[in-house]
Structures are given as C-alpha cells and as structure tokens.
Write a protein that holds these residues in place. Structure first.
Motif, PDB file in Angstrom:
ATOM      1  N   SER A   1      -2.563   0.308   5.503  1.00 53.71           N
ATOM      2  CA  SER A   1      -3.394  -0.379   6.479  1.00 53.71           C
ATOM      3  C   SER A   1      -3.667  -1.803   6.024  1.00 53.71           C
TER       4      SER A   1
ATOM      5  N   PHE B   1       0.839  -1.188   0.000  1.00 59.01           N
ATOM      6  CA  PHE B   1       0.000   0.000   0.000  1.00 59.01           C
ATOM      7  C   PHE B   1       0.868   1.229   0.000  1.00 59.01           C
TER       8      PHE B   1
ATOM      9  N   ILE C   1      -6.341   1.207  -5.204  1.00 57.69           N
ATOM     10  CA  ILE C   1      -5.035   1.867  -5.250  1.00 57.69           C
ATOM     11  C   ILE C   1      -4.860   2.527  -6.611  1.00 57.69           C
TER      12      ILE C   1
ATOM     13  N   CYS D   1       0.085  -5.645  -3.812  1.00 54.66           N
ATOM     14  CA  CYS D   1      -0.834  -5.497  -2.681  1.00 54.66           C
ATOM     15  C   CYS D   1      -1.560  -6.807  -2.415  1.00 54.66           C
TER      16      CYS D   1
ATOM     17  N   THR E   1      -6.672  -1.890   3.706  1.00 55.87           N
ATOM     18  CA  THR E   1      -6.637  -1.230   2.393  1.00 55.87           C
ATOM     19  C   THR E   1      -7.248  -2.140   1.328  1.00 55.87           C
TER      20      THR E   1
END
Length: 113
Positions: free
Chosen positions: A104, A14, A112, A71, A107
């Motif tokens: 976090s 993230f 993103i 991610c 997330t």
C-alpha cells in the motif's frame, strides 16, 4: 517518467524482500519504472518488464534494513505520482511475487519485517 517508477518502486518495495540498504534510489527506481503505468491505472496489467524488474529487485534483498531502505526510496518517489492503492495492491499477485505484508502507499517502511 523517472518519478513514476520511483513511486511504483516504493509501493512494490512493500511487496519485496528488498535489496541492500546501500542500493541507491536511482537503481531501485530503474527496476520499478515499468510498473508505474499499471500502478496509476493507465495500463490494464503489469508488463513483463515490470514483473521482471521487481523480481530482480527482490533478489537483491539481504536484510530487513534493505527492505526498509528500498521502501523509503519508493515512497519518496510515489509522492509526486498518482499511484492508486487498488492497482498497487494487485502487483504482487499479478507478478507472482510473495511478500509478507500488505502492499500500500500507506505502508510504514519502518514497520516492515
């Protein structure tokens, strides 16, 4: 231990402008493995190895899809670890890494940019 850095990488993804979408999860995990101790509250600060690995990972990013893929790898690994947001969110500043979104465990990788 491998699961630990997977989860840490997820969290850190993230933070970063993550690498190529074709980067395999084991490669992502290897770069973030040293961060697990801090992200779980066991270490007082991120190690130099943690920060170096994350900076290397950030340098591999070529597109938004790369960030999302990394991610996803990290988030998948984080499920089995006891990563704590209060520590995770401090990694970008501690490692002097700039990211354009909150770091976090919650997330959503798909949002993103």
């Amino acid at each position: 231990m491998k699961n630990l850095f997977l989860s840490m990488l997820f969290l850190l993804s993230f933070l970063f402008f993550l690498g190529e979408a074709t980067v395999p999860c084991p490669a992502v995990d290897a770069k973030a493995a040293a961060c697990v101790g801090f992200a779980t509250g066991k270490d007082a600060k991120p190690s130099a190895k943690c920060c170096n690995g994350l900076q290397q990972l950030a340098q591999t990013v070529k597109s938004v899809d790369d960030k999302k893929a990394i991610c996803r790898c990290l988030k998948s690994g984080a499920k089995s670890l006891r990563i704590q947001d209060r520590f995770l969110s401090k990694i970008p500043q501690a490692c002097n890494i700039k990211v354009g979104f909150p770091v976090s465990i919650n997330t959503n990788c798909e949002t993103i940019k």
